[in-house]
Each structure stands twice: as C-alpha cells, then as structure tokens.
Design a protein around this motif. Structure first.
Motif, PDB file in Angstrom:
ATOM      1  N   GLU B 413       0.838  -1.201   0.000  1.00 54.15           N
ATOM      2  CA  GLU B 413       0.000   0.000   0.000  1.00 54.15           C
ATOM      3  C   GLU B 413       0.875   1.253   0.000  1.00 54.15           C
ATOM      4  O   GLU B 413       0.720   2.137  -0.845  1.00 54.15           O
ATOM      5  N   GLY B 414       1.819   1.284   0.946  1.00 53.20           N
ATOM      6  CA  GLY B 414       2.694   2.444   1.037  1.00 53.20           C
ATOM      7  C   GLY B 414       3.481   2.653  -0.235  1.00 53.20           C
ATOM      8  O   GLY B 414       3.637   3.780  -0.715  1.00 53.20           O
ATOM      9  N   TYR B 417       1.244   4.208  -3.033  1.00 55.75           N
ATOM     10  CA  TYR B 417       0.991   5.636  -2.917  1.00 55.75           C
ATOM     11  C   TYR B 417       2.150   6.440  -3.486  1.00 55.75           C
ATOM     12  O   TYR B 417       1.962   7.489  -4.091  1.00 55.75           O
ATOM     13  N   LYS B 418       3.370   5.940  -3.254  1.00 54.82           N
ATOM     14  CA  LYS B 418       4.514   6.645  -3.811  1.00 54.82           C
ATOM     15  C   LYS B 418       4.604   6.416  -5.314  1.00 54.82           C
ATOM     16  O   LYS B 418       4.873   7.331  -6.077  1.00 54.82           O
ATOM     17  N   PRO B 440      -6.390  -1.641   1.351  1.00 59.79           N
ATOM     18  CA  PRO B 440      -7.488  -1.546   2.311  1.00 59.79           C
ATOM     19  C   PRO B 440      -8.088  -0.144   2.341  1.00 59.79           C
ATOM     20  O   PRO B 440      -7.560   0.775   1.718  1.00 59.79           O
ATOM     21  N   VAL B 441      -9.153  -0.022   3.096  1.00 62.47           N
ATOM     22  CA  VAL B 441      -9.900   1.227   3.129  1.00 62.47           C
ATOM     23  C   VAL B 441      -9.007   2.404   3.529  1.00 62.47           C
ATOM     24  O   VAL B 441      -8.284   2.332   4.521  1.00 62.47           O
ATOM     25  N   VAL B 442      -9.056   3.440   2.757  1.00 62.30           N
ATOM     26  CA  VAL B 442      -8.265   4.632   3.034  1.00 62.30           C
ATOM     27  C   VAL B 442      -9.192   5.662   3.684  1.00 62.30           C
ATOM     28  O   VAL B 442     -10.282   5.894   3.182  1.00 62.30           O
ATOM     29  N   PRO B 443      -8.785   6.253   4.787  1.00 65.03           N
ATOM     30  CA  PRO B 443      -9.653   7.241   5.428  1.00 65.03           C
ATOM     31  C   PRO B 443      -9.947   8.400   4.487  1.00 65.03           C
ATOM     32  O   PRO B 443      -9.094   8.789   3.695  1.00 65.03           O
ATOM     33  N   CYS B 446      -7.471  11.463   3.789  1.00 61.04           N
ATOM     34  CA  CYS B 446      -6.282  11.495   2.938  1.00 61.04           C
ATOM     35  C   CYS B 446      -6.469  10.746   1.624  1.00 61.04           C
ATOM     36  O   CYS B 446      -5.536  10.645   0.838  1.00 61.04           O
ATOM     37  N   GLN B 449      -5.632  12.868  -1.540  1.00 59.53           N
ATOM     38  CA  GLN B 449      -4.234  13.152  -1.806  1.00 59.53           C
ATOM     39  C   GLN B 449      -3.445  11.899  -2.200  1.00 59.53           C
ATOM     40  O   GLN B 449      -2.622  11.926  -3.099  1.00 59.53           O
ATOM     41  N   LEU B 450      -3.725  10.816  -1.490  1.00 61.13           N
ATOM     42  CA  LEU B 450      -2.940   9.609  -1.716  1.00 61.13           C
ATOM     43  C   LEU B 450      -3.330   8.921  -3.001  1.00 61.13           C
ATOM     44  O   LEU B 450      -2.490   8.363  -3.702  1.00 61.13           O
ATOM     45  N   MET B 506     -11.842   2.771  13.330  1.00 59.90           N
ATOM     46  CA  MET B 506     -12.506   3.461  12.251  1.00 59.90           C
ATOM     47  C   MET B 506     -13.981   3.214  12.472  1.00 59.90           C
ATOM     48  O   MET B 506     -14.434   2.082  12.534  1.00 59.90           O
TER      49      MET B 506
END
Lengths: 390, 740
Positions: B413-414, B417-418, B440-443, B446, B449-450, B506
């Motif tokens: 995931e990380g 995003y990059k 997984p679910v992204v809040p 963010c 942006q992500l 969450m």
C-alpha cells in the motif's frame, strides 16, 4: 574533459556577491522560516502504540492505522515525504567526543573512508549476544568461502570476527548503541606468531534517529539504520547476507544526494572558526557531452565569510536553515559563473571535501576530525531512515 | 496353481500372527487392520497352503542345514520367490524371510537371493527391520549383502508401517556411518530418520571428522545440511548448486517388481518409490548483482534455537510436506529466519494466515517494501531494462499471495501511494492496478491526496483502454472494501475484544465517508471519461459494472448508504445506442429501488440511519424521466429533468421529438422494433413505429423485448410500471410510473 579551476582570491567580490544574495534571500527566509525546528529531545515517554507493527488490515478499523502511519512515516513521496526532510538543523558544536567514547574506538572510526548502506530494523538483535554472533559469522564466512564443506560453529578458523559495542555515540535513549565489526584473517605466508590482520571492518549506528519512527518499532526490533563498511566487496556481501539471514533485515545502497552534500559543505564550513578547514573543495559534474567535471576549491576564509554573511539574518544562533545552505551554494555558484561563465547549478554536486572530512555522492564518507562525528552521523542517520520502506 | 497363489497370501502361523496383530493395532493404519481381520477369517481353513508351509519351513529351519542338494529348500524358495515377485509378500512373510536372510542360516548366497525378492504387498513391519539391523550388528554378513539390505530398506522405507522403533535405534544405525562402504546408504537412512532430538554435538563432530577423512561427499553434506536445519547453532554450511539434487536412488533391484506388484494390488498402498528428497533445487537462480527480488529460501533461524526451546518439540516450516501435516503441527511450528521465504510456499502462506504475531508481518513488510522500493523507486544502479520479466514474475507472485490471503500488505500500500506519482500508466499495468485494487480502506481525510490526485492525472492523459482498467480496478477495490465491511462489521459485533488492541477505531461513519468519496470520485471520472471518449460503449460498460456494485450496497453488503450515479453517467447510458447499456441501466434502477424501499422500511423500524431526502429526490427524478422517456413518450416536456426550449426543438425539425426515445423509437431498440413490426404486420410495406404504441401490440412488443433477454428492462418494468389496465381500453397507454 577535466576542468580544474582553483579560485583563491577575490575576497572582495565574494563578499559583495554574498551580501546581494542575502538580500534576495531575506524575503524568502521570512516566508519560509515558519518551519520550526523539530523537538528532537522531547522527553515524552509514553510509548506510541506500535503503529508500525500493524499486520495487514483485517478490518476497516485496522486499515485506518495504516493510513495514519502514512502521515507519520512518509508513505508518500511529494508532500508527505517533504515533511520529514528537515528544513533546519542545529549548528555543529565542537565537542570532545573522546570524553564519552573510548578514544581507541574513535580512532577506528575516523580518518577512514566508509561506504554507506542503509539497513531495515534488525529483528531480535541483542547487544548481549555479540560473542555468539562473532562465532556464527566466522563460521558462516568460512562455509561460504569453502562451498560444500560443513563447518562446526565455534571452531578456530581462518577468519576471526570481533563484534564490539561503541558506547557513547548514541544521543537519545531511543538510539541503539553502535556496533563495530572487525574481521581478522591470518595471512597465508605469515609467520606463526604474527597477529592476524584486519581485512574488513564495518559498523552499524543510529545517532539521533527520528523519535517517532524509533518509538513506533516493536521491542523485538533494533534500528541501526546506517551501515558503514570498509574492505573487499566480497566480504561486505557475505556479512550482509549473514545479517539478512539472521536478523531478517534488508540492505540497500545509501547515496548522499546533492542537498545533503550541500548540508555537509555548510556544516563543515561553519566549523572554520574552531578548526581550520584548510580548504573547501566541491566537485560538480556537468551534463555536457562528454560529461565535464569541475573541481572548485575555495579558500577557507572566503568560504567562511560567505557562509557567515548568509548566517547574519539568522536570529537563533544554533540552528541552520536549508535556505541558508542553498544561499551559500548559490553564492559559490554565481561567483564561479562570473569568472568562467559556467552555470554550476545545471550540473550535480558529486563530492565535497574539507580538512574535516569528505563525502561522495555514491555514498562514501570520511570523517577526519573526531570533534564533529555526532553531527555528521545524525545527518547520515536521517538519510538512512528516509530510505526505510515502512 | 493360479488358485493356490491367490490363496497363498494368507498365513497360519499363529504365534507370528498374534504378535503382528498387536503391532498393527498400535499403528494407525486401520485400513490394513480391517483387511487383515477378513484374512484371518479365511485363514482358518487353509492350514494346508503350500506358501504357508514354506514360510513355516523358513522360520524353523536350523542354522547350518546344508544348502547343496537340499530339495525342500529349493522348492520352498522357488515358491516364495514366485509369490514375492508376482503378488508381493504379506507383512508376516516379510518378517520371516528377512529374519531368515539376515541370520545367514543357509549361507550368504541364499540370503542375497531372498533379499532380492522381498517385495512387500502391503506394508513392512518395522520390527522386522529392527531385528535385521540387530543382525547387522553381529557383523558376520558380507559387506555387499549389507549394502543390499540397506538399499532394500531405503527402497521400501515409505512402506514401513511406523518408524518410531527404528528411530529408537538411531544411535546403532549411526554407528555404521564410519563403515566406508555403508556410509552413503547409512547417511541416506539417517536423513530419513533424523528428528531434532537426534542431532547431537558428538554426532555433528563425528560427521565433520568423516568429512575431513573422506572429503566433500554429497551424502555427508546432505545429512549435515539437515542437521543444520535443526541446529544452525551447531553446524553451518553452504551447499554448492551442483550438490543440491538430493541422494542417489538405490531402488534399481526392486523397482520393476515393486511397480508391478503395486499396480496389481492397485491403490492399496501409495508409496513413492523414487524417495527423492525435498531439498530445494535452486540451480536456476539467476545471477544478478542486486537480488532484492529473489525470495530467500526457507531455513530455520538461529535465534529461536535457544536451549529452552530445545526440549519443546518444534517443527520448522521447511519440513512440512502437506496440509494435514501442517494442521497436526500447527501448535509447534517454528518460523523461518527470513519471513520473506514464506511467500515462496503455499503451505507457509496457510500458516501465515493463521499467525497472529505482529512482528511476523512487520518483518515481511520490511522485506517486501524494500524489494518494491529498490526495484521500482530507487532503481539501484542496475538498469531496470533487463529485469522486467523478473519484476513481472515478482508482482504476479505478490498478487496471487494477496489474493490467497484476501488482503493487501501494508508495505504494498505504502509503495503504491509513492509509485502512483511516478508511474507512467503503462509499466506492468495489470499488476499495478491489481495491487491497487487490493489496498485496504483509506480514510476519507487522505484518500484524495494519496489516491485520487495521482490517479486522476493518469486517467485523463491516457488511452481508452487504460480508463476502462482504472474503472475496473476501482470497482474491484470497492467490492473488496464492501466485502471486508460485511464480514468484519459482523465480527466486530460478535466479539469486540478481538480488536481491542487497535489504537484507532474506524467508525462506521468513517468507513461510509471513504466509500462515499470513492463512489463520488468514480462518478467524476466516469462523467469526464465518457465526455472525452464520446460515450464509448466499452467504457460505459465498465462504468455500469461499477454502478451495479454501488446500487446494491445496502442489500448485499449491509452498508446503509445509497449513492445515485451522476447525470453524466445516467443520461449517456439511457440514450446509448446499444440496448445492453439501456438494459443494464434499467437493472441498476431496479436494484436502486429495491435498496431504497428496504432502507426506508428499516429506517422506519429502527431509526438507525437516514437516507437523505436528496438521494430520494434524485432517484425519483431519474425514475420519472426514464419511465416518461421509454414508456410514456413524454420527453422534453416542461417540468422534466431535461428541459429544452420548444423553439429550439422546432428548429431541429424532428417530428414529435417527445417520442424519439420511447421504446419503439429508441435508437438502441430500433432493430427490435423493426423485427417486431415485420412479425406483427408482415404484409405492411411502410413501417410505422407508432402503430406499436397501441395497447395490444405495445404489450406484445414488451413481451417480445423481454423474450430477447432484456431481463433488466423486465425487472424494471415489473417493479416500477404500474399497469393500470389489463388491455382492452383502446387508446389508453397501459402504464404510469409509480410515485414514491
């Protein structure tokens, strides 16, 4: 094509130029200086919940964390990573490191060129187990060297490995103590009573590592993100693969980008009043065909005066901002442009050196003076931590 | 003769019988026991069987009985040999004959002959092997016969009923390792018998001594490498690749006969004759300077091998060979030294799914993140050109792993995003989008942006096909989020303590915000995408896929959220020129209605949540418009969702523009209308679609359309169109929209 240019005089011109640059940057500094220095030595003791340790996201409750991590630990390039790159640092203070650290051990670290790598946190590394690691590693080295020959662990073998702790380099209590490794070998044609010779040495260290990051690691992990090596590449590969095997970590090359080289140049120049840096040498590579290397050596006094003129706007004495650093380098570049009509900012800074030490873009560093070790190591630790995958 | 042979597999010797009976009952092989019980029944009448008599002879014959000219011996030997080579020998017979052979009662030559036809029909009793080894200790047997015996044991090893008694004499067997001629076979046998507790420092030292004496013998190294698996603290070695193939196979003498016997008794015993070893073959590992994409091999760690765990029985993952084996040992499995090695084995992945330890995942994530970063972001001085197939392979493996575990790794995931910020949208597209759909679910704070910003840039600057894949990827992502929700929201309700250690909860509303953001984002993408691509029907199809997921969020996944598609999706779908899109839109509207009505019901009952008035209004608008447009021929009239200036309509010179999108004029259904017209009025030459609109043909026409497979249209009609009349009243249109 190698253009070797040395400029020593022009004290006058560099000063004038420096002042003009100051004025330009005066405006920008006012705007940008809101980036307050991070509280590095905050004494907050409550351990953060192991945000890092989260396994996969089993539910949407958990996945939330992975994203909060993202903001803390720079999941993204661009904005979020930029937040982690320090925009200001403490000015280096000369300190007698030998008061905290055993001088013999300091002597092992300084005046040698080290090749840098970064390491992900070591799983179940214990500073109390160094003896057994010595045995394991030496047996491993022999068995790898002699493929297909089983080796009993703990025997006297061709290699002798020493693990030792360098106490005192750590700055905060979250920093793990530095570990120094030496590999000694008997020369083939040496006499019987000759002492074995050091064929490889390396050390793992962490100085002033990012507190948020270190706190977020579970207890089983020890973060020593900076790995410095010196010796034959084949041995480095073996040592790395042993570490990867035993501590489930990963190594990657750590290069020092031009921003960090600029930081180093400024930091070292700033030390001139205390210790004579003798010269400031910068090497640029310009993207011409064929590539052109420019070696630019500046008289220490000139360099310091330019740097000092940059510093005048700064009200807080012991912190340096990135804008002062870029201003300093720009000053040097425009001076060069005035004389040679070559714009160095089009190229990339590859190497800098002073009498205090030298550093190369490809991840080589040499620290000549023990007095500024912590400052340099802190900068390199930051670089290494920025490379962490999570 | 044939008959005698058939019966001959039964035995009479009661003493042998009872002793083996007890042994077998100990062993868990119940299938053999039932078989043997049946045999026992038959056996009672068959004391005169020549095979049984022959065995009786061999078990009772005295040592030193002359061999030359011994006709009884000859006859019995031939008899037993024939049985052995054709049908295989029952366990008791093996026991008797092995004892006879190893005791050298009738000399070495006979022994060799006997060993060569010892083909087990079912199993080999382990006591027979133990006794034979004890004969080996007496030391009278010729070396070649000893070798033959050991080769026989190795060949039938998998057929030995249980091995614990043999393991009990591990030390005795180990002592033969110094015999130069025997040691290859002994090492192999030891390899098969070794357990953690059999690895002792003195044995390691002995083997190392042997190594210095005999050089790098593969059999010694294999045994030592197994010792290393158990106790990496005691011994270490690196196996060169040419030595990794395993032990030699020694079954040549018996192979053919054994195969034949097993074929004949087909399926009674499934024994792997080849007995090859599980040593990993890694000869094809490519040489690469930076090998960060290479999975490490499973190997036990030095760390956990501390003296405290020595007493505890543990099993390292590399010793696992089957899923049942994993299940039996789930409590005592030892993790490997490098967690990434789990990715290479599906059994290990099963275990990974079971493990609760956080540090396990952290270690895995460090490795995975490092590999992904080095390969795709830092691009370490390697030149990524040559390694694209390797990268492809790696990502495919990662994808299948995540699908197997049904979740994405946080390091992936990380990384994504990059990577999205630097991705060109074509490099390894299916893999990257596949990984993206696993996150997984992204809040909602963010997510934009992500995820959205980099994706949007890629979306608007790339081809139609990429747009379709992005929508598909986001659809999959939404599906996975909703599935997680429907599974874990329930689980949380049942047992909250499961998740108590989570630092942050969450909330349901947080989750709903994220889903809402995602759906709205796709709505924006879809609107713009359809405009850019001129309402391409392929893109429209992917978009409708997405809304098929969205419209059922409440009923299928229990998420109290209804989001309508934007006008930029609804109208292009309604006016689309292919009937499938219109049909799917009708289906989606039908599902929206179902969801909304049941949500309304629940809202009145529990007051648990609130469907906004705006959503209902939007739905009603769409519904009204759709019914008016398709059924009632009332387009562009004042008060409708789309109003067009009447003068403008006149200017267009389209006759009766309000009818142009009803079902008999709709461009998507033109072909069907034509077809229907032909069938209805075959004699008519001029085609008048308006005549379909009459009550009777209209109903027929609808039936006709439904029969062409437009189920969505049918469901929509049945749920939303209220037929006021049962045909007959001419002139009146048979439909009115229901009002909600």
């Amino acid at each position: 094509m190698m253009l070797y240019l040395t400029t020593f005089p022009y004290q006058e011109s560099s000063c004038i130029m420096g002042r003009r640059d100051v004025q330009i940057h005066f405006l920008t500094l006012l705007v940008l200086y809101f980036s307050v220095m991070e509280e590095r030595n905050s004494t907050e003791e409550t351990p953060r919940n192991n945000a890092l340790a989260q396994r996969r996201s089993k539910s949407y409750r958990q996945s939330m964390r992975s994203c909060v991590e993202a903001t803390h630990l720079a999941y993204t390039s661009g904005l979020l990573t930029a937040l982690r790159i320090p925009r200001s640092r403490k000015a280096p203070k000369s300190c007698d490191i030998t008061k905290q650290v055993d001088p013999d051990q300091v002597a092992l670290l300084v005046k040698k060129e080290w090749q840098l790598s970064y390491v992900t946190p070591l799983y179940q590394f214990r500073h109390t187990q160094l003896k057994s690691y010595s045995k394991q590693l030496s047996a491993f080295m022999v068995s790898e060297k002699q493929q297909g020959l089983a080796i009993e662990v703990g025997q006297e073998l061709g290699f002798k490995v020493n693990f030792s702790v360098v106490l005192g380099l750590a700055e905060t209590d979250k920093d793990a103590e530095t570990v120094f490794i030496q590999i000694l070998s008997k020369q083939v044609f040496s006499a019987k009573d000759d002492a074995p010779k050091v064929v490889w040495s390396g050390w793992l260290t962490c100085v002033n590592g990012d507190l948020d990051y270190l706190r977020s690691l579970p207890l089983e992990f020890v973060s020593l993100p900076l790995f410095c090596t010196r010796g034959p590449e084949s041995l480095t590969v073996l040592v790395k693969s042993w570490f990867e095997n035993i501590f489930d970590c990963c190594f990657g090359p750590l290069d020092i980008n031009s921003t960090n080289l600029q930081w180093l140049a400024s930091l070292w120049t700033g030390c001139h009043p205390t210790i004579n840096i003798q010269y400031l040498k910068l090497v640029w590579t310009l993207p011409t065909l064929p590539p052109m290397d420019v070696t630019y050596t500046v008289h220490p006094q000139d360099a310091w005066e330019l740097w000092d003129s940059m510093r005048q706007v700064d009200t807080t004495e012991d912190s340096i901002s990135i804008d002062e650093v870029t201003g300093f380098i720009k000053g040097l570049q425009s001076h060069f442009f005035r004389h040679f009509r070559i714009d160095l900012s089009a190229g990339s800074l590859m190497q800098i050196s002073t009498a205090l030490g030298s550093s190369h873009h490809s991840g080589k560093i040499k620290i000549a003076s023990p007095n500024y070790i912590p400052t340099i190591l802190q900068l390199l630790t930051e670089c290494a931590l920025l490379k962490m995958p999570i | 003769m044939e008959l005698a042979m058939a019966k001959s597999s039964n035995l009479t010797r009661t003493d042998l019988d009872s002793s083996f009976e007890s042994q077998l009952s100990v062993s868990s092989r119940t299938s053999y026991r039932s078989l043997r019980l049946a045999e026992k029944e038959r056996r009672k009448n068959q004391t005169g069987d020549p095979f049984v008599l022959a065995l009786k002879y061999f078990s009772e014959v005295k040592a030193g009985t002359p061999r030359a000219g011994n006709d009884i011996l000859k006859r019995n030997l031939v008899l037993v040999e024939r049985v052995g080579l054709s049908r295989g020998m029952p366990p008791e017979a093996i026991s008797v004959m092995l004892d006879f052979a190893m005791s050298l009662r009738m000399g070495g030559v006979t022994s060799v002959r006997v060993l060569k036809f010892l083909i087990p029909a079912t199993v080999v009793p382990q006591e027979a092997v133990v006794r034979a080894v004890s004969w080996l200790c007496v030391g009278k047997i010729a070396i070649s016969t000893q070798v033959l015996f050991l080769r026989w044991v190795l060949t039938v090893f998998d057929m030995i009923d249980s091995k614990d008694h043999i393991r009990a004499i591990y030390g005795f067997i180990f002592s033969f390792v110094t015999e130069e001629n025997l040691s290859p076979y002994i090492c192999h046998l030891l390899y098969l018998l070794t357990r953690r507790e059999s690895v002792q420092p003195f044995r390691v030292r002995k083997l190392l001594d042997l190594q210095t004496k005999m050089g790098r013998q593969p059999f010694l190294l294999h045994l030592l490498s197994l010792y290393k698996v158990f106790y990496p603290k005691l011994v270490t070695l690196a196996l060169p690749s040419r030595m990794r193939s395993g032990f030699k196979i020694h079954n040549s003498t018996w192979k053919v006969a054994l195969c034949a016997v097993q074929k004949r008794n087909n399926g009674q015993v499934s024994s792997d004759i080849s007995l090859s070893l599980g040593l990993k073959d890694e000869t094809n590992s490519r040489k690469r300077k930076f090998h960060h994409l290479e999975l490490p091999s499973l190997s036990s760690s030095i760390q956990s091998n501390s003296s405290s765990s020595r007493s505890r029985k543990v099993l390292s993952l590399e010793q696992l060979h089957s899923f049942p084996h994993l299940l039996d040992n789930l409590h005592c499995i030892e993790l490997p030294s490098q967690m990434a090695s789990l990715l290479g084995s599906s059994l290990a992945l099963c275990y990974l799914d079971y493990v609760q330890d956080d540090s396990v995942f952290l270690r895995l994530n460090f490795w995975l993140g490092h590999a992904l970063h080095e390969e795709f972001l830092y691009c370490s001085r390697d030149g990524s050109s040559g390694s694209s197939s390797e990268a492809l392979h790696f990502l495919n493996r990662l994808l299948s792993t995540q699908h197997f575990l049904q979740e994405g790794f946080s390091s992936t995931e990380g990384f994504l995003y990059k990577f999205l910020n630097v991705w060109d949208g074509s490099l390894l597209r299916p893999q990257i989008l596949g990984l993206l759909s696993d996150i997984p679910v992204v809040p909602s704070s963010c997510i934009s942006q992500l995820l959205f910003e980099p994706l949007m840039q890629l979306f608007f600057t790339s081809t139609l096909f990429f747009k379709c894949s992005v929508i598909d990827c986001l659809n999959n992502m939404l599906l996975k989020w909703l599935t997680w929700h429907s599974v874990y929201a329930l689980e949380d309700g049942l047992d909250i303590s499961l998740n108590r250690h989570t630092p942050m909860n969450m909330t349901l509303s947080g989750f709903m915000d994220s889903v809402m953001e995602l759906v709205r984002f796709v709505g924006r993408l879809a609107t713009m995408g359809l405009q850019l691509e001129g309402c391409h029907s392929l893109l429209l199809s992917f978009i409708l896929d997405f809304y098929e997921t969205v419209c059922d969020m409440f009923l299928k996944y229990g998420l109290p959220l209804v989001v309508m598609p934007p006008a930029g999706v609804f109208y292009p779908a309604l006016f689309s020129t292919d009937p499938v899109s219109v049909d799917r839109l009708s289906y989606i509207m039908y599902r929206y209605k179902k969801n909304l009505t049941s949500a309304k019901c629940q809202q009145q009952e529990t007051k648990a949540f609130h469907i906004s008035r705006q959503t209902c209004q939007e739905f009603n608008h769409y519904l009204l418009f759709m019914v008016n447009c398709l059924w009632n021929s009332k387009m562009f009239l004042p008060g409708m969702a789309i109003e067009v200036d009447q003068e403008l309509l006149v200017l267009s010179k389209v006759p009766e523009p309000w009818t142009s999108f009803d079902l008999n004029h709709h461009p998507a259904f033109l072909g069907y209308a034509l077809d229907f017209h032909h069938k209805c009025w075959p004699e008519r030459k001029d085609i008048d679609f308006n005549s379909i609109k009459a009550a009777k043909p209209w109903n027929w026409y609808l039936e006709f359309l439904f029969s062409q497979g437009f189920q969505g249209l049918q469901q929509f009609a049945q749920s939303s169109i209220n037929r006021r009349s049962v045909a007959g009243i001419s002139g009146q249109r048979g439909s009115q929209p229901t009002s909600r």
